[in-house]
Design a protein around this motif. Structure first.
Motif, PDB file in Angstrom:
ATOM      1  N   THR A 139       0.896  -1.334  -0.152  1.00 33.89           N
ATOM      2  CA  THR A 139      -0.032   0.088  -0.085  1.00 33.89           C
ATOM      3  C   THR A 139       0.992   1.208   0.023  1.00 33.89           C
ATOM      4  OG1 THR A 139      -1.619  -1.208   1.379  1.00 33.89           O
ATOM      5  CG2 THR A 139      -1.819   1.119   0.998  1.00 33.89           C
ATOM      6  N   TYR A 141       1.207   5.197   0.598  1.00 33.67           N
ATOM      7  CA  TYR A 141       0.609   6.385   1.161  1.00 33.67           C
ATOM      8  C   TYR A 141       0.755   7.641   0.960  1.00 33.67           C
ATOM      9  CZ  TYR A 141      -0.733   2.216   4.590  1.00 33.67           C
ATOM     10  OH  TYR A 141      -1.260   1.356   5.088  1.00 33.67           O
ATOM     11  N   SER A 237      -3.663  -5.371  12.417  1.00 33.68           N
ATOM     12  CA  SER A 237      -4.008  -5.523  11.211  1.00 33.68           C
ATOM     13  C   SER A 237      -3.214  -6.486  10.424  1.00 33.68           C
ATOM     14  CB  SER A 237      -3.743  -4.105  10.217  1.00 33.68           C
ATOM     15  OG  SER A 237      -4.107  -4.185   8.886  1.00 33.68           O
ATOM     16  N   THR A 239      -2.411  -6.034   6.954  1.00 29.80           N
ATOM     17  CA  THR A 239      -1.339  -5.666   6.020  1.00 29.80           C
ATOM     18  C   THR A 239      -1.307  -3.850   6.267  1.00 29.80           C
ATOM     19  OG1 THR A 239      -2.774  -5.339   4.196  1.00 29.80           O
ATOM     20  CG2 THR A 239      -1.538  -7.432   4.475  1.00 29.80           C
ATOM     21  N   LYS A 240      -1.938  -3.294   7.013  1.00 28.20           N
ATOM     22  CA  LYS A 240      -2.209  -1.843   6.843  1.00 28.20           C
ATOM     23  C   LYS A 240      -1.476  -1.311   8.058  1.00 28.20           C
ATOM     24  CE  LYS A 240      -4.855  -2.087   3.141  1.00 28.20           C
ATOM     25  NZ  LYS A 240      -4.011  -1.987   1.668  1.00 28.20           N
ATOM     26  N   SER A 263      -5.970   3.904   7.194  1.00 26.31           N
ATOM     27  CA  SER A 263      -6.174   2.736   6.730  1.00 26.31           C
ATOM     28  C   SER A 263      -7.708   2.399   6.824  1.00 26.31           C
ATOM     29  CB  SER A 263      -5.157   1.624   7.170  1.00 26.31           C
ATOM     30  OG  SER A 263      -4.080   1.815   6.922  1.00 26.31           O
ATOM     31  N   GLU A 266      -9.436  -1.151   8.290  1.00 29.01           N
ATOM     32  CA  GLU A 266      -8.491  -2.090   8.226  1.00 29.01           C
ATOM     33  C   GLU A 266      -7.368  -2.187   9.331  1.00 29.01           C
ATOM     34  OE1 GLU A 266      -7.586  -3.877   4.355  1.00 29.01           O
ATOM     35  OE2 GLU A 266      -8.225  -1.882   3.574  1.00 29.01           O
ATOM     36  N   SER A 267      -7.289  -1.348  10.122  1.00 26.79           N
ATOM     37  CA  SER A 267      -6.139  -1.255  11.102  1.00 26.79           C
ATOM     38  C   SER A 267      -6.861  -0.523  12.254  1.00 26.79           C
ATOM     39  CB  SER A 267      -4.799  -0.472  10.473  1.00 26.79           C
ATOM     40  OG  SER A 267      -5.115   1.043  10.423  1.00 26.79           O
ATOM     41  N   TYR A 344     -12.868   4.828   4.747  1.00 28.54           N
ATOM     42  CA  TYR A 344     -11.929   5.205   4.118  1.00 28.54           C
ATOM     43  C   TYR A 344     -11.887   6.611   3.459  1.00 28.54           C
ATOM     44  CZ  TYR A 344     -11.147  -0.092   4.043  1.00 28.54           C
ATOM     45  OH  TYR A 344     -11.167  -1.253   4.577  1.00 28.54           O
TER      46      TYR A 344
END
Length: 375
Positions: A139, A141, A237, A239-240, A263, A266-267, A344
């Motif tokens: 990801t 950012y 999380s 992956t985030k 995120s 997701e986190s 998001y």
């Protein structure tokens, strides 16, 4: 008398040896040649590929490693460099490592910049034995493509080896992430205060941040047994990450640091705290925006025990915050405090952003009966 003199001499020698060891510990800031500006000799380069194991000063490499100059191209893609003029790229199964003198038993956080180049699910394995973690970097950012990541560990010895390895997810042996600007910081274990049961509630203790980069530092998800760069806060999380911000480049509700929940759902940012079942508690915090152009409806959901509260904030992307509070009754000897963004959010350039959390406090709102009797 002679025995006492010999003992005193040995004590002084031990003190001098201890002072010498402490003096060799590396200071906070860039690692030696952490920005790769000290270049390999031309004889140690085959195009961009580094051919000698010790060709990059202060570093040791293994596998397909490239020395990349700012503005270099990969096909039609321009490869920028975030700090100075040079960076390195780790090919499949390649690694780079450096031996570092530290204070045994102390906690440290490493900050470095990374950019994905050709694989969607790129990862980096960061190790200081016996601790090791896989950091997801798929990801992006920032609009530049570069993000700064942090990772923390406890020094088990006075000299350790930092290893960064690309486990490889692409068939192309040369495919892998760009790396630059390695720095280190000694972490001071946060303490509770009389007015706050949570440690590091203002997030002032955290990873090294670069003065000349305005994109903050990502705190990636780690196993719960690992030492966090934001200790004792953890990021849960798959992956985030969350983003660690400084007041020099962002709007921070209080003090010099804060956390941006970039995120969505997701986190989660969490901390476990000792509580007494049946007693009432009050959790307070600030929620706002970082002044980074993240405009629109921002909201933070906080959880503790069986209680939850949603604090909404309408952002203009120019900074500002509001206070939120959650009153709850503890149901166990330990209570997990959780913060998560409810949606998001993206900025005008398409990069992820989210609400800022800062100035978090937890207090018991009813004193124990024994204490009231003493008063």
């Amino acid at each position: 008398m002679e025995r006492h003199a010999r003992g005193a001499a040995l004590f002084l020698l031990a003190c001098f040896a201890s002072a010498a060891r402490a003096a060799t510990a590396i200071p906070d800031g860039l690692l030696p040649n952490g920005n790769f500006e000290e270049a390999p000799a031309r004889s140690q380069l085959d195009g961009t590929r580094v051919t000698g194991r010790y060709a990059i000063p202060r570093w040791e490499i293994s596998g397909f490693v490239e020395y990349i100059g700012s503005g270099q191209k990969q096909g039609d893609m321009l490869l920028p460099v975030p700090e100075g003029a040079y960076a390195v790229r780790l090919g499949k199964e390649a690694s780079i490592q450096q031996r570092i003198a530290l204070t045994r038993g102390a906690h440290y956080s490493v900050t470095f910049s990374a950019a994905r180049t050709c694989a969607q699910a790129e990862q980096l394995n960061v190790t200081v034995a016996p601790e090791s973690d896989i950091l997801p970097i798929q990801t992006v950012y920032t609009s530049s493509g570069w993000d700064s990541y942090s990772w923390a560990f406890k020094a088990r010895r006075s000299a350790v080896t930092l290893i960064v390895h690309n486990p490889g997810v692409a068939d192309d042996a040369a495919c892998g992430p760009l790396l630059d600007a390695f720095a280190i910081k000694t972490l001071q274990p946060p303490q509770r205060t009389k007015s706050n049961m949570l440690k590091n509630g203002d997030f002032e203790e955290g990873p090294y941040t670069f003065l000349d980069t305005a994109w903050g530092v990502l705190v990636p998800p780690l196993d719960e047994d690992d030492y966090s760069p934001l200790s004792p806060w953890m990021v849960l999380s798959s992956t985030k990450s969350v983003k660690y911000l400084d007041a020099a480049h962002h709007a921070v509700p209080r003090g010099a640091r804060a956390v941006e929940l970039v995120s969505g759902v997701e986190s989660a940012l969490v901390q476990d705290v000792v509580t007494v079942p049946g007693r009432p508690y009050r959790l307070e915090f600030s929620a706002g925006d970082a002044g980074d152009g993240c405009a629109g409806s921002l909201a933070v959901q906080a959880y503790a025990a069986r209680g939850s509260v949603k604090v909404a904030y309408q952002s203009q992307g120019k900074g500002g915050h509001t206070r939120g509070a959650l009153e709850f009754t503890a149901i166990a000897n330990r209570t997990r405090v959780v913060f998560v963004s409810t949606a998001y959010n993206v900025k005008a350039d398409g990069t992820l952003c989210g609400p800022v959390v800062d100035d978090v406090s937890l207090v018991c709102t009813r004193e124990p009966a024994a204490r009231r009797l003493l008063l």
